[in-house]
Design an enzyme around this catalytic site. Structure first.
Site, PDB file in Angstrom:
ATOM      1  N   ASN A 120     -10.403   0.314   0.220  1.00 27.34           N
ATOM      2  CA  ASN A 120      -8.940   0.309   0.270  1.00 27.34           C
ATOM      3  C   ASN A 120      -8.425  -0.288  -1.041  1.00 27.34           C
ATOM      4  O   ASN A 120      -8.622  -1.475  -1.303  1.00 27.34           O
ATOM      5  CB  ASN A 120      -8.503  -0.542   1.472  1.00 27.34           C
ATOM      6  CG  ASN A 120      -6.996  -0.618   1.639  1.00 27.34           C
ATOM      7  OD1 ASN A 120      -6.241  -0.291   0.733  1.00 27.34           O
ATOM      8  ND2 ASN A 120      -6.561  -1.069   2.808  1.00 27.34           N
ATOM      9  N   HIS A 131      -3.445   7.065   3.208  1.00 22.70           N
ATOM     10  CA  HIS A 131      -3.823   5.796   2.573  1.00 22.70           C
ATOM     11  C   HIS A 131      -5.223   5.404   3.061  1.00 22.70           C
ATOM     12  O   HIS A 131      -5.479   5.342   4.269  1.00 22.70           O
ATOM     13  CB  HIS A 131      -2.797   4.724   2.932  1.00 22.70           C
ATOM     14  CG  HIS A 131      -3.240   3.336   2.600  1.00 22.70           C
ATOM     15  ND1 HIS A 131      -3.752   3.003   1.364  1.00 22.70           N
ATOM     16  CD2 HIS A 131      -3.273   2.200   3.339  1.00 22.70           C
ATOM     17  CE1 HIS A 131      -4.074   1.726   1.355  1.00 22.70           C
ATOM     18  NE2 HIS A 131      -3.797   1.215   2.548  1.00 22.70           N
ATOM     19  N   CYS A 189       0.819  -1.239   0.000  1.00 18.27           N
ATOM     20  CA  CYS A 189       0.000   0.000   0.000  1.00 18.27           C
ATOM     21  C   CYS A 189       0.841   1.272   0.000  1.00 18.27           C
ATOM     22  O   CYS A 189       0.327   2.355  -0.272  1.00 18.27           O
ATOM     23  CB  CYS A 189      -0.947  -0.004   1.196  1.00 18.27           C
ATOM     24  SG  CYS A 189      -2.053  -1.420   1.201  1.00 18.27           S
TER      25      CYS A 189
HETATM   26  O1  UT7 Z   1      -3.962  -1.468   3.566  1.00 14.28           O
HETATM   27  C1  UT7 Z   1      -2.946  -1.962   4.393  1.00 14.28           C
HETATM   28  C2  UT7 Z   1      -3.176  -1.557   5.794  1.00 14.28           C
HETATM   29  N1  UT7 Z   1      -4.433  -2.070   6.246  1.00 14.28           N
HETATM   30  C3  UT7 Z   1      -5.024  -1.529   7.282  1.00 14.28           C
HETATM   31  O2  UT7 Z   1      -4.520  -0.574   7.810  1.00 14.28           O
HETATM   32  C4  UT7 Z   1      -6.283  -2.155   7.801  1.00 14.28           C
HETATM   33  C5  UT7 Z   1      -6.177  -2.291   9.302  1.00 14.28           C
HETATM   34  N2  UT7 Z   1      -7.245  -2.997   9.987  1.00 14.28           N
HETATM   35  C6  UT7 Z   1      -8.561  -2.644   9.955  1.00 14.28           C
HETATM   36  O3  UT7 Z   1      -8.965  -1.785   9.206  1.00 14.28           O
HETATM   37  C7  UT7 Z   1      -9.498  -3.304  10.942  1.00 14.28           C
HETATM   38  O4  UT7 Z   1      -8.731  -3.991  11.890  1.00 14.28           O
HETATM   39  C8  UT7 Z   1     -10.520  -4.282  10.290  1.00 14.28           C
HETATM   40  C9  UT7 Z   1     -11.506  -3.528   9.422  1.00 14.28           C
HETATM   41  C10 UT7 Z   1      -9.810  -5.329   9.477  1.00 14.28           C
HETATM   42  C11 UT7 Z   1     -11.314  -4.964  11.410  1.00 14.28           C
HETATM   43  O5  UT7 Z   1     -11.949  -3.972  12.226  1.00 14.28           O
HETATM   44  P1  UT7 Z   1     -11.732  -3.936  13.796  1.00 14.28           P
HETATM   45  O6  UT7 Z   1     -12.491  -2.792  14.303  1.00 14.28           O
HETATM   46  O7  UT7 Z   1     -10.260  -3.968  14.095  1.00 14.28           O
HETATM   47  O8  UT7 Z   1     -12.433  -5.278  14.246  1.00 14.28           O
HETATM   48  P2  UT7 Z   1     -11.895  -6.375  15.270  1.00 14.28           P
HETATM   49  O9  UT7 Z   1     -11.057  -7.372  14.549  1.00 14.28           O
HETATM   50  O10 UT7 Z   1     -11.325  -5.695  16.485  1.00 14.28           O
HETATM   51  O11 UT7 Z   1     -13.254  -7.059  15.705  1.00 14.28           O
HETATM   52  C12 UT7 Z   1     -14.250  -6.345  16.477  1.00 14.28           C
HETATM   53  C13 UT7 Z   1     -15.562  -7.120  16.421  1.00 14.28           C
HETATM   54  C14 UT7 Z   1     -15.402  -8.598  16.743  1.00 14.28           C
HETATM   55  O12 UT7 Z   1     -16.575  -9.046  17.411  1.00 14.28           O
HETATM   56  P3  UT7 Z   1     -16.629  -9.163  19.004  1.00 14.28           P
HETATM   57  O13 UT7 Z   1     -15.543 -10.152  19.369  1.00 14.28           O
HETATM   58  O14 UT7 Z   1     -16.378  -7.808  19.542  1.00 14.28           O
HETATM   59  O15 UT7 Z   1     -18.001  -9.675  19.258  1.00 14.28           O
HETATM   60  C15 UT7 Z   1     -15.323  -9.261  15.389  1.00 14.28           C
HETATM   61  O16 UT7 Z   1     -15.753 -10.601  15.409  1.00 14.28           O
HETATM   62  O17 UT7 Z   1     -16.102  -7.083  15.105  1.00 14.28           O
HETATM   63  C16 UT7 Z   1     -16.268  -8.407  14.579  1.00 14.28           C
HETATM   64  N3  UT7 Z   1     -15.925  -8.362  13.175  1.00 14.28           N
HETATM   65  C17 UT7 Z   1     -16.850  -8.215  12.205  1.00 14.28           C
HETATM   66  N4  UT7 Z   1     -18.189  -8.124  12.247  1.00 14.28           N
HETATM   67  C18 UT7 Z   1     -18.839  -7.973  11.074  1.00 14.28           C
HETATM   68  C19 UT7 Z   1     -14.693  -8.401  12.611  1.00 14.28           C
HETATM   69  N5  UT7 Z   1     -14.790  -8.278  11.281  1.00 14.28           N
HETATM   70  C20 UT7 Z   1     -16.115  -8.163  10.996  1.00 14.28           C
HETATM   71  C21 UT7 Z   1     -16.849  -7.995   9.818  1.00 14.28           C
HETATM   72  N6  UT7 Z   1     -18.194  -7.909   9.889  1.00 14.28           N
HETATM   73  N7  UT7 Z   1     -16.245  -7.930   8.608  1.00 14.28           N
END
Ligand code: UT7
Length: 374
Positions: free
Chosen positions: A296, A266, A125
């Site tokens: 993204n 980004h 990226c």
């Molecule tokens: O381009 C290169 C660089 N990339 C980035 O910088 C991306 C970095 N990461 C992110 O943007 C985020 O970490 C994600 C979008 C990938 C995930 O979002 P998050 O807010 O970090 O979610 P999380 O993994 O902390 O999960 C929070 C909650 C969990 O549920 P509980 O345990 O709180 O009940 C997950 O199971 O959200 C749930 N979850 C989802 N729910 C619906 C995780 N992914 C999803 C989803 N849809 N796609």
């Protein structure tokens, strides 16, 4: 160079690179959050994706359209925007048309640029900002005068549709800029750059199989075949690295965040962008992006956001501007530049007749106006 020291590519003396043309290309297929959720297997919702990432929709290529197709279209649009030709082509991409050879030579050929040097740049990226830096160094050394830097991706070809961390955020697209030699202070001038990398985090964003360490085979698992990202860890690193890198480049340029006219990060996740902007104290009115519309798009993210913001004509040419990116590698980079005066052009990647036409230096007025995506 340590992560906190600026590269020596752009110093206070001598010429620098100036953005002279801007092009972009989005495939026409629009995939909404509802479409992604409806595919099944992800257990996600439009509401979750919007609130946790800021994304409403993304673009995807139809089968048969490649990264090179998008790169040619965006590159052609950048040449049309400048009304000029190129003498070097860099394609920053994670999704080349083939593992071998590089995509850039064929892109240059299809653009009708003859035998100009052309190579791919792999910094995920951050690839476009790495490409801008290399191109600027080549201008300063006198080895080229009009490099075309393209960021192009088809992540739909490497993302696992059943992977919650990636399937909801990535999209396809391409953006490009044509550079020329110029002076610091003029619209489009690159004033300072900062690059960094930390290979100790190379497993955080990766495709495990398909390279020399682990060649693809019939036994390759689903997990190893697709692009994987450790979302939470990457999130924290992205905020930290883009903030630090931005501070370094602003210091090199002797600019204050309060004096910025444009900030484009980004387009990884709106929450990441907000965190970086808050930490830097970048005023809200100069934060720009298009993540809601395109998601993204990895190496294409910065040039696409640049093109779409330029099309809105909301930033004064010459305004102090900051670009910052973070990605797999891990890699990161920031560029301080004067906002360009070039009018961006767009192109349709799936109009074969346009793609197959050799480039003849067009006049500025011949390009079609850029799509406005706020
Ligand atoms: O381009 C290169 C660089 N990339 C980035 O910088 C991306 C970095 N990461 C992110 O943007 C985020 O970490 C994600 C979008 C990938 C995930 O979002 P998050 O807010 O970090 O979610 P999380 O993994 O902390 O999960 C929070 C909650 C969990 O549920 P509980 O345990 O709180 O009940 C997950 O199971 O959200 C749930 N979850 C989802 N729910 C619906 C995780 N992914 C999803 C989803 N849809 N796609």
């Amino acid at each position: 160079m340590t992560s906190q020291e600026p590269t020596a590519v752009i110093t206070s003396q001598g010429p620098t690179a100036v953005i002279n043309g801007i092009g972009s290309c989005l495939p026409p297929w629009i995939l909404s959050n509802e479409d992604v959720a409806r595919r099944g297997g992800l257990e996600t919702t439009d509401e979750w994706i919007r609130t946790r990432t800021g994304i409403a929709r993304r673009r995807q290529v139809h089968a048969g359209t490649s990264t090179g197709d998008l790169a040619v279209a965006a590159g052609r649009a950048a040449l049309a925007s400048a009304g000029a030709s190129a003498d070097l082509v860099i394609v920053a991409t994670t999704t080349p048309d083939r593992r071998c050879p590089a995509t850039a030579p064929e892109v240059a050929h299809r653009l009708g640029l003859g035998t100009v040097p052309a190579f791919d740049l792999a910094a995920v990226c951050s690839g476009f900002l790495y490409g801008l830096t290399v191109a600027t160094a080549l201008i300063r050394s006198g080895d080229c005068t009009r490099p075309l830097v393209i960021g192009a991706e088809t992540y739909s070809t490497i993302v696992d549709p059943l992977d919650r961390d990636t399937a909801v955020i990535f999209g396809d697209g391409a953006g490009a800029v044509l550079l020329r030699a110029g002076e610091r202070g003029e619209p489009g001038a690159l004033e300072a750059v900062h690059l960094g990398a930390d290979g100790s985090g190379s497993d955080l964003i990766a495709i495990a199989a398909g390279g020399s360490r682990r060649p693809d085979s019939a036994r390759t698992s689903r997990d190893a075949r697709y692009f994987r990202m450790s979302g939470r860890e990457v999130y924290a690193q992205a905020v930290q690295r883009m903030t630090e890198s931005s501070r370094s480049v602003l210091e090199s340029a002797a600019w204050q965040p309060a004096g910025l006219g444009a900030f484009i990060g980004h387009q990884a996740n709106q929450r990441i962008l907000d965190s970086v902007a808050e930490r830097l104290a970048v005023p809200a009115h100069c934060r720009f992006g298009n993540i809601r519309e395109v998601g993204n798009t990895a190496a294409a993210s910065i040039p696409l956001a640049l093109a779409h913001t330029a099309a809105r004509r909301v930033v004064r040419p010459g305004a102090r501007s900051l670009l910052t990116a973070f990605g797999g590698g891990l890699t990161w980079g920031s560029v301080a530049l004067r906002w360009p005066s070039a009018a961006p052009c767009t192109a349709d990647p799936e109009t074969r007749s346009v793609l197959s036409t050799s480039h003849r230096a067009p006049r500025r007025k011949s390009c079609s106006p850029s799509t406005t995506i706020s």
